[in-house]
Design an enzyme around this catalytic site. Structure first.
Site, short mmCIF file in Angstrom:
data_model
loop_
_atom_site.label_atom_id
_atom_site.label_comp_id
_atom_site.label_asym_id
_atom_site.label_seq_id
_atom_site.Cartn_x
_atom_site.Cartn_y
_atom_site.Cartn_z
N ASP A 106 7.28 -1.46 -1.65
CA ASP A 106 6.08 -0.64 -1.85
C ASP A 106 4.87 -1.43 -1.37
OD1 ASP A 106 6.50 -2.42 -3.91
OD2 ASP A 106 6.43 -0.93 -5.51
N GLU A 176 2.12 3.01 -7.40
CA GLU A 176 1.35 2.93 -8.65
C GLU A 176 0.98 4.32 -9.17
OE1 GLU A 176 1.18 0.37 -10.31
OE2 GLU A 176 1.37 -1.34 -8.97
ZN ZN Z 1 2.47 -1.87 -10.73
ZN ZN Z 2 4.80 -2.78 -8.82
#
Ligand code: ZN
Ligand code: ZN
Length: 448
Positions: A106, A176
């Site tokens: 990510d 997130e």
């Molecule tokens: Zn996080």
């Molecule tokens: Zn994370």
């Protein structure tokens, strides 16, 4: 098979700096030379963090590096429910007959003002979706993940005689906000680039020193459900409560009462959490407001406990309103925000066992720790599709300075964790271990 696996373990061990034997001649050994470059890449990403949905430059850097390493790369993968495009990246490397392995990193950062004091600290400020000025910081270490993916991509591209199949490297946006993986799937990432046979990922952690990794089989991270509750009353003068229905008092009762959902309605053998993290109501001390708004998060490991909590919240809110004499048309509004839902991250036990064996081979048994599940959440599980159709596994990558970690441990303390303004991964050993671990895991899984 044994020889090849052993060679791979040794190559990864060299990369991790565990051994300086003749295996230094193996292809992976060249990668030790890429470490200074990787550290620079990490520091560059760290000082230029981008919020969820805005990972444009991070994604572009990842795409450039994957292309340079020989991958076929597609960008701008992902579509959010509002129709906007996501900055997902997919890099493919085909290498003969064998399984397809998805490795995910990510890329997004958090609205936090960095206070670590490191020379490469972020000074970035931006406006959030609500128009407020916020700092931006890689406080969850997704810059570590992106850099490790680049290092792993390079390592695997130079070790093609050690693995067979297809590598599908994914740069995922918006972890997130829990909508990045869903956005990529909604953009038909599997239909367009192939459905993987398995998916792996790593996440850095403050709970281990750099050089160490942690493994959990089965449920590893809880599901996350966002719930909004609006307690509605009838506003009026603070001196005449008898003429209104005070939503502030009702909200106070509600917050206390829902503490008993986990302790008294839900099975204690099935852990769960309910937290009210945000409450807003009123404008002035002598005005009873019309409503109080609250934002709740629920963490669960089973659909059953998740439902018990949602039902309990609805009953408590309504029951308190009834007890206060609130009219039917002013009953509380309880909204479960499906768009923010993250499923349980279930580490497939068989896949996790194979990953663990590879990690032990690469790093040594003393550096691979069995961890406990935690109540945090991740959207990586979405890549496994509904009903755990595709096995997934995520492992923890220790990221703390070993000396500081040991000192904190001796004092019975923890170093600052993820999502704090002092979260500080130690770059070189963390990246080195991450690349060694991920490379070894990939090679072990990409066998015909
Ligand atoms: Zn996080
Ligand atoms: Zn994370």
């Amino acid at each position: 098979m044994y020889t090849s696996m052993k060679a791979v373990a040794m190559s990864a061990a060299v990369l991790a700096g565990v051994s300086t034997s003749s295996w230094a001649q193996q292809p992976a050994a060249n990668l030790d030379g890429q470490l200074p470059g990787l550290v620079e890449t990490y520091k560059g990403l760290h000082s230029h963090p981008e919020l969820s949905h805005h990972e444009e430059h991070t994604a572009s850097l990842l795409a450039v590096e994957l292309r340079k390493a020989g991958y076929t790369v597609a960008e701008h993968i992902g579509r959010y429910p509002d129709g906007s495009q996501a900055f997902g990246v997919v890099g493919l490397l085909k290498n003969g007959v064998g399984p397809t392995l998805l490795i995910r990193a990510d890329m997004d950062a958090l609205p936090i003002v960095e206070e670590t004091g490191v020379t490469y600290a972020s000074r970035v400020r931006t406006k959030n979706a609500a128009g407020q000025e916020v700092g931006v910081m890689h406080a969850c270490g997704h810059d570590v993940h992106t850099t490790v993916l680049i290092g792993t991509a390079r390592a695997l591209a130079t070790m093609k005689d050690h693995w067979h199949g297809t590598l599908m490297l994914v740069g995922q946006p918006a972890e997130e906000t829990i909508d990045g993986a869903k956005a990529m799937l909604a953009d038909h990432v599997y239909e367009r680039f192939g459905t993987p046979d398995m998916a792996i990922a790593l996440h850095d952690t403050y709970l281990h020193a750099a050089g160490t990794v942690g493994v959990v089989a089965g449920p590893a991270l809880a599901s996350s459900t966002s719930i909004d509750v609006t307690m509605r009353g009838i506003g009026g003068h603070g001196s005449a409560p008898q003429l209104g229905k005070d939503p502030i008092v009702m909200a106070a009762e509600f917050i206390n009462q829902i503490q008993t959902i986990v302790s008294r309605q839900e099975d204690p053998r099935d852990p769960a959490v309910v937290t009210v993290g945000d409450i807003h109501g009123g404008t002035k001390r002598n005005i009873i407001p019309d409503e109080v708004k609250m934002e709740l998060t629920n963490r669960s490991f089973s659909d059953k406990s998740r439902q018990i909590i949602i039902d309990g919240i609805r009953r408590s809110a309504r029951g308190i309103a009834i007890a206060a004499g609130v009219p039917e048309d002013r009953m509380p509004i309880v909204t479960v925000r499906d768009e923010e839902y993250a499923p349980v991250l279930y580490n497939d036990p068989a896949l996790t066992a194979r990953v663990k064996t590879a990690l032990v081979g690469a790093l040594g048994a003393g550096k691979v720790v069995d961890d406990q599940p935690i109540m945090g959440s991740e959207d990586f599980g979405n890549f496994g599709l509904d009903n755990r159709k595709i096995p997934v596994a995520m492992f923890w990558l220790g990221a703390m300075d070993p000396a500081r970690f040991a000192a904190a441990e001796a004092a019975g303390k923890f170093l600052p964790g993820m999502h704090t303004n002092h979260f500080e991964p130690l770059p070189e050993p963390t990246l080195k271990t991450g690349v060694a671990a991920m490379t070894a895991a990939a090679v072990a899984l990409l066998q015909p």
